[in-house]
Write an enzyme that holds these catalytic residues in place. Sequence first.
Site, short mmCIF file in Angstrom:
data_model
loop_
_atom_site.label_atom_id
_atom_site.label_comp_id
_atom_site.label_asym_id
_atom_site.label_seq_id
_atom_site.Cartn_x
_atom_site.Cartn_y
_atom_site.Cartn_z
N GLY A 29 0.95 -1.11 -0.26
CA GLY A 29 0.14 -0.17 0.04
C GLY A 29 0.89 1.29 -0.13
O GLY A 29 0.72 2.13 -0.74
N HIS A 30 1.87 1.14 0.94
CA HIS A 30 2.88 2.46 1.07
C HIS A 30 3.49 2.44 -0.29
O HIS A 30 3.65 3.59 -1.06
CB HIS A 30 3.84 2.15 1.87
CG HIS A 30 3.39 2.17 3.31
ND1 HIS A 30 3.44 1.18 4.19
CD2 HIS A 30 2.64 3.17 4.05
CE1 HIS A 30 2.69 1.39 5.29
NE2 HIS A 30 2.52 2.77 5.31
#
Length: 279
Positions: A34-35
């Site tokens: 996600g990051h």
Amino acid sequence: MSQPEVVTGIGELRARLEGRRVALVPTMGALHAGHLSLVDRASELADTVVVSIFVNPLQFGPAEDLERYPRDLAGDLAALDGRGVAYVFAPDASEMYPDGRPQITVRGGAVAELFEGRSRPGHFDGMLTVVAKLLGIVRPEFALFGQKDAQQLFLVQRMVRDLDIATRIEPVETVREPDGLALSSRNRYLSPAERAAAPALHRALEAAASAGDRGIDAVIAAAQSVLMGEELVGVDYLKVVDPRTFQPVPDDYRGPARVLIAAQVGPARLIDNDAIYLN
Ligand code: PAF
């Protein structure tokens, strides 16, 4: 492309960023895909990408997981390797808060007291304070935030607007496991049984979306029936909000809305949300 340079001092970072067009990805580390999707979007937007890694004590309550929040700078640097990040800003708490708790902090107002804010008093004020500091330190043209933390994203957008901060906030879609579970650094706290139960949050969002043409009560009932079917999922709240105000929608509301779910699954507090349309 190589590993980013790690910078721990505010002055050092400012000197390196002088005259550059920067996109900032603020994180607390324990980086996951996600990051990395925020990082990839950041490098499309600006020539210099900065990832901040700082577990911000101001946004954790006394009974929360500040001490055991995962910290793995070496792993984070390996994850960022070859992704075009110029600098990782990894200050310690004394660099960010040299006098301890700052005297002047950002207050998120009424929305900061709803939902996550009700369950985690002071969380959003601490989050907004550190984000305001990071924007002041880095002065990025863009800062990227995930949709998974929808209330955080809303409040950061309001802060930038209300305080005339010259950074554009860029939202990025939630990244999910193949079974729908939204990626989160806290997923690592889940036992195998809890991990198997956790995708119920996403299934509940899907059920809510498909009930959108039958009104708000049907939306809530559809999501609730999925969540009630998983005994390891303890629902904290299930709400439908107006994305323009982040306030709960009235019963006769028609139009775009966002469904928010927070649940305790074993030791992990999980949140998720999605856009729906109420007819
Ligand atoms: O979403 C997070 O990881 C944090 O709330 C943030 C934005 C990095 C501020 O500490």
